[in-house]
Design a protein around this motif. Structure first.
Motif, mmCIF file in Angstrom:
data_model
loop_
_atom_site.group_PDB
_atom_site.id
_atom_site.type_symbol
_atom_site.label_atom_id
_atom_site.label_comp_id
_atom_site.label_asym_id
_atom_site.label_seq_id
_atom_site.Cartn_x
_atom_site.Cartn_y
_atom_site.Cartn_z
ATOM 1 N N LEU A 325 0.846 -1.188 0.000
ATOM 2 C CA LEU A 325 0.000 0.000 0.000
ATOM 3 C C LEU A 325 0.881 1.238 0.000
ATOM 4 O O LEU A 325 1.799 1.359 0.822
ATOM 5 C CB LEU A 325 -0.908 0.032 1.231
ATOM 6 C CG LEU A 325 -2.171 -0.841 1.228
ATOM 7 C CD1 LEU A 325 -2.843 -0.769 2.588
ATOM 8 C CD2 LEU A 325 -3.124 -0.404 0.120
ATOM 9 N N ASP A 326 0.603 2.140 -0.934
ATOM 10 C CA ASP A 326 1.276 3.438 -0.965
ATOM 11 C C ASP A 326 0.317 4.432 -0.328
ATOM 12 O O ASP A 326 -0.526 5.036 -1.008
ATOM 13 C CB ASP A 326 1.586 3.816 -2.416
ATOM 14 C CG ASP A 326 2.379 5.115 -2.530
ATOM 15 O OD1 ASP A 326 2.683 5.719 -1.482
ATOM 16 O OD2 ASP A 326 2.687 5.519 -3.669
ATOM 17 N N GLY A 327 0.396 4.563 0.997
ATOM 18 C CA GLY A 327 -0.618 5.322 1.727
ATOM 19 C C GLY A 327 -1.885 4.515 1.761
ATOM 20 O O GLY A 327 -1.955 3.455 2.381
ATOM 21 N N ALA A 331 -0.789 -0.916 -4.136
ATOM 22 C CA ALA A 331 0.502 -0.865 -4.830
ATOM 23 C C ALA A 331 1.009 -2.256 -5.202
ATOM 24 O O ALA A 331 2.201 -2.447 -5.397
ATOM 25 C CB ALA A 331 1.528 -0.149 -3.951
ATOM 26 N N GLY A 332 0.084 -3.205 -5.301
ATOM 27 C CA GLY A 332 0.496 -4.522 -5.816
ATOM 28 C C GLY A 332 0.111 -5.669 -4.914
ATOM 29 O O GLY A 332 0.224 -5.582 -3.690
ATOM 30 N N VAL A 333 -0.370 -6.752 -5.522
ATOM 31 C CA VAL A 333 -0.680 -7.976 -4.799
ATOM 32 C C VAL A 333 -0.331 -9.155 -5.692
ATOM 33 O O VAL A 333 -0.626 -9.157 -6.891
ATOM 34 C CB VAL A 333 -2.169 -8.032 -4.384
ATOM 35 C CG1 VAL A 333 -3.096 -7.932 -5.594
ATOM 36 C CG2 VAL A 333 -2.467 -9.291 -3.596
ATOM 37 N N ASP A 334 0.360 -10.149 -5.142
ATOM 38 C CA ASP A 334 0.684 -11.348 -5.906
ATOM 39 C C ASP A 334 1.246 -12.406 -4.957
ATOM 40 O O ASP A 334 1.372 -12.176 -3.746
ATOM 41 C CB ASP A 334 1.684 -11.055 -7.027
ATOM 42 C CG ASP A 334 1.543 -12.045 -8.196
ATOM 43 O OD1 ASP A 334 0.538 -12.777 -8.253
ATOM 44 O OD2 ASP A 334 2.445 -12.090 -9.052
ATOM 45 N N THR A 335 1.615 -13.554 -5.511
ATOM 46 C CA THR A 335 2.110 -14.678 -4.729
ATOM 47 C C THR A 335 3.525 -15.040 -5.157
ATOM 48 O O THR A 335 3.789 -15.227 -6.353
ATOM 49 C CB THR A 335 1.199 -15.905 -4.913
ATOM 50 O OG1 THR A 335 -0.134 -15.553 -4.542
ATOM 51 C CG2 THR A 335 1.666 -17.063 -4.052
ATOM 52 N N LEU A 336 4.441 -15.117 -4.185
ATOM 53 C CA LEU A 336 5.793 -15.606 -4.441
ATOM 54 C C LEU A 336 5.771 -17.121 -4.322
ATOM 55 O O LEU A 336 5.357 -17.661 -3.289
ATOM 56 C CB LEU A 336 6.791 -15.033 -3.430
ATOM 57 C CG LEU A 336 7.283 -13.601 -3.607
ATOM 58 C CD1 LEU A 336 6.152 -12.599 -3.339
ATOM 59 C CD2 LEU A 336 8.454 -13.317 -2.673
ATOM 60 N N GLN A 337 6.233 -17.811 -5.372
ATOM 61 C CA GLN A 337 6.212 -19.266 -5.368
ATOM 62 C C GLN A 337 7.623 -19.836 -5.313
ATOM 63 O O GLN A 337 8.622 -19.123 -5.497
ATOM 64 C CB GLN A 337 5.475 -19.777 -6.602
ATOM 65 C CG GLN A 337 4.001 -19.398 -6.595
ATOM 66 C CD GLN A 337 3.162 -20.300 -7.462
ATOM 67 O OE1 GLN A 337 2.782 -19.941 -8.558
ATOM 68 N NE2 GLN A 337 2.859 -21.495 -6.951
ATOM 69 N N SER A 363 6.088 6.870 -6.793
ATOM 70 C CA SER A 363 5.666 6.047 -5.661
ATOM 71 C C SER A 363 6.227 6.576 -4.351
ATOM 72 O O SER A 363 7.352 7.069 -4.267
ATOM 73 C CB SER A 363 6.132 4.600 -5.863
ATOM 74 O OG SER A 363 5.825 3.818 -4.728
ATOM 75 N N GLY A 364 5.425 6.435 -3.307
ATOM 76 C CA GLY A 364 5.911 6.774 -1.973
ATOM 77 C C GLY A 364 6.629 5.608 -1.315
ATOM 78 O O GLY A 364 7.076 5.731 -0.166
ATOM 79 N N LEU A 365 6.734 4.488 -2.003
ATOM 80 C CA LEU A 365 7.410 3.306 -1.477
ATOM 81 C C LEU A 365 8.812 3.186 -2.053
ATOM 82 O O LEU A 365 9.073 3.606 -3.192
ATOM 83 C CB LEU A 365 6.623 2.040 -1.830
ATOM 84 C CG LEU A 365 5.198 1.923 -1.276
ATOM 85 C CD1 LEU A 365 4.519 0.694 -1.857
ATOM 86 C CD2 LEU A 365 5.226 1.844 0.247
#
Length: 573
Positions: A325-327, A331-337, A363-365
């Motif tokens: 989350l950027d505030g 800011a992105g969602v996924d799965t690391l496999q 981006s603030g990240l």
């Protein structure tokens, strides 16, 4: 006197082979004694024979001390003991969920929960030459099961004879019959837990099939697209590329799909090396049980974390669901496999968009860029990095083309300055490493105009290093949010791949051959819901890049593991 009263005749009778053999040995003994000068089996002759035997044994012993008698010819190499073929167990990661305690207010613009989140499981399979589709079942795992959950059938179970018998060469009428199957299971579990998938063998070998789980949402904290391959259970997994800095939530999930208990140990690594984490060992999972934990609890405030999951007892699967989350802007969602370690790694897909630098600047990240995450699995390593494009390798900045990784440490390589395009990554190292790649792109469906500062949502996708695919391999493409999926194929040598598209009704299309030049990455974009890939002896890596109305994602392609083919047995003495 009768014949029975003639002992000499009985002794030499041809009807008694054992007595005949004794007589022949006696005659040979008498002849030997005569040659030694004895006139008969006298006491003196017996003593002489005994002395001769001692001398002979001594002579043999002396000779044996100089020339060792050759050992008998015996093949002690390990051989696989034939065992019945078994079902292939794999696990499809659960859908993204916020940890307990997340706020879920009524206003979706500021809510953790989504109003339109959907999930699905797609499963595809190919038949043998007699048209036999492997039987496939699934069940949702549980956090605290009292017993292993019962399974739901996706495709019909096969007779035991078809499962265990020899591979078919044709159907009963003598014709070669090739079939396929494609199924979509909407909302496979209302709780979003991982799904255990079981595929029956066909003809004594693992059934050819694949599964993919998908999630899509356009609002809430978890807005974005996430897809993940159903991966085989194993006793070791490496998960590089996690982040635990402010704004990022990374949740590690370990699942036991087997029928026996599993004891799990976790080893955690960050930029400085191994992390001493309490509560990371001796985690017991019952059959059908899944357990999740925050990676920040193992390695807090780290830009790059790798987790090694090892188990004894039943094999397990492991993944990390990560969202940012950027505030208040997604800011992105996924799965690391699970990623494959080694000294020559291939990551079959990373996308550098023409928006990459703009995303990083606005981006603030930190590190909101396309990037590589590399971790040493033990000793320090020096590695070179090559990006393979459609026309061959491309030039990288010097700081990105050669890296050093400290023992048991992680590092990140920024790819924002790379020319936009779709690439495969090759990493050559002098010691074992493991890696993954991050792709980022704007996600206009989740933009939040009420946010302060940056209002543009971003989605992220993670691709691990993979093993080369072998023989026949199925690829189940996602079905949610109008996905556009492109298959990425790459090889270090010239290669050919036979590709058969399969539609949503399981109908096989016309196969075609895709040629690959050495050190290239080629994309395939056909009207298909799944693919059947055949590589022959070629060493090819494959992945899928996905763009949809809800965001982006990636999907590693794995060949079904050979299981149930036997245990190695070594014969010796």
């Amino acid at each position: 006197m009768t014949d029975k009263e003639k002992p000499n005749d009985v002794e030499h009778s041809e009807t008694n082979s054992a007595d005949s053999a004794i007589t022949q040995r006696a005659r040979r003994r008498e002849a030997a004694l005569r040659r030694l000068g004895a006139t008969g089996p006298s006491k003196r002759g017996a003593i002489g024979l005994g002395i001769g035997a001692v001398v002979a044994v001594a002579a043999i012993t002396t000779v044996g001390s100089l020339w060792a008698a050759p050992s008998p010819d015996m093949d002690t190499a390990a051989r696989a003991a034939d065992l019945p073929a078994t079902d292939t167990l794999s696990v499809c990661p659960g859908i993204p969920k916020l940890p307990k305690g997340s706020d879920d207010g009524a206003d979706l613009e500021f809510s953790a929960e989504s109003s339109d989140a959907v999930s699905a499981l797609t499963v595809t399979a190919a038949s043998d030459l007699a048209g036999n589709i492997p039987g496939i079942t699934y069940y949702a795992t549980k956090a605290d099961p009292d017993k292993q959950p019962s399974a739901t059938e996706i495709t019909d179970a096969l007779d035991e004879e078809i499962q265990q018998g020899p591979p078919a060469t044709a159907a009963e009428d003598g014709t070669v019959t090739k079939r396929a199957d494609y199924d979509v299971v909407s909302e496979p579990d209302k709780h979003g837990y991982p799904i255990a998938l079981s595929t029956q063998p066909v003809g004594g070998t693992p059934g050819v099939g694949a599964g993919t789980v998908q999630y899509a949402a356009t609002d809430g904290d978890l807005a974005g697209m996430a897809t993940a391959a159903c991966t085989p259970a194993a006793h070791e997994h490496w998960l590089p590329g996690a982040t635990t800095t402010t704004g990022t939530t990374a949740v590690l999930t370990v699942t036991n799909p087997s029928s026996t208990n599993s004891t799990v140990n976790l080893d955690v690594f960050d930029q400085d090396g191994p992390v001493d984490s309490s509560g990371a060992s001796g985690i017991v999972l019952a059959p059908g049980q899944t357990r999740s934990m925050l990676v920040a609890g193992l390695a807090p405030r780290q830009e790059s974390v790798a987790v090694q999951v090892s188990s004894s007892g039943g094999p397990v699967t492991a993944d990390i669901q990560q969202n940012r989350l950027d505030g208040i802007v997604p800011a992105g969602v996924d799965t690391l496999q699970s990623a494959t370690p080694g000294t020559d790694l291939v990551i079959p897909g990373v996308e550098i968009s023409d928006e990459a630098q703009d995303i990083a600047d606005s981006s603030g990240l930190d590190d909101q860029t396309p990037a590589l995450h590399v971790a040493s699995t033990g000793s320090g390593a020096s590695a070179t990095i090559t990006l393979r494009g459609p026309d061959g390798p491309i030039e990288l900045p010097s700081e990105a083309s050669a890296i050093d990784v400290a023992p048991g440490a992680t590092t990140t390589i920024d790819l924002a300055d790379v020319k936009p395009g779709t690439y495969a990554v090759e990493i050559e190292s002098d010691a074992n490493v493991v890696a993954s790649a991050t792709t980022v792109a704007h996600n206009t469906a989740a933009d939040n105009e009420d946010a302060t500062g940056n209002t543009s949502a971003v989605d992220a996708a993670y691709m691990p290093s993979t093993k080369p695919i072998r023989g026949e391999t199925m690829v189940a493409l996602p079905a949610l949010a109008d996905p556009e999926a492109k298959l990425v194929l790459t090889s270090a040598q010239d290669a050919e791949v036979s590709i058969t598209p399969v539609d949503s009704k399981g109908k096989r299309g016309e196969p075609f051959t895709q040629e690959l030049a050495a050190d290239t990455a080629v994309t395939v974009d056909k009207d298909a819901d799944s693919y059947l890939l055949e590589t022959g002896s070629n060493d090819v890596h494959a992945g899928v890049m996905i763009d949809s109305s809800a965001g982006i994602s990636t999907l590693p392609v794995n060949t079904v593991s050979e299981t149930g083919s036997g245990l190695p047995v070594r014969v010796g003495y």
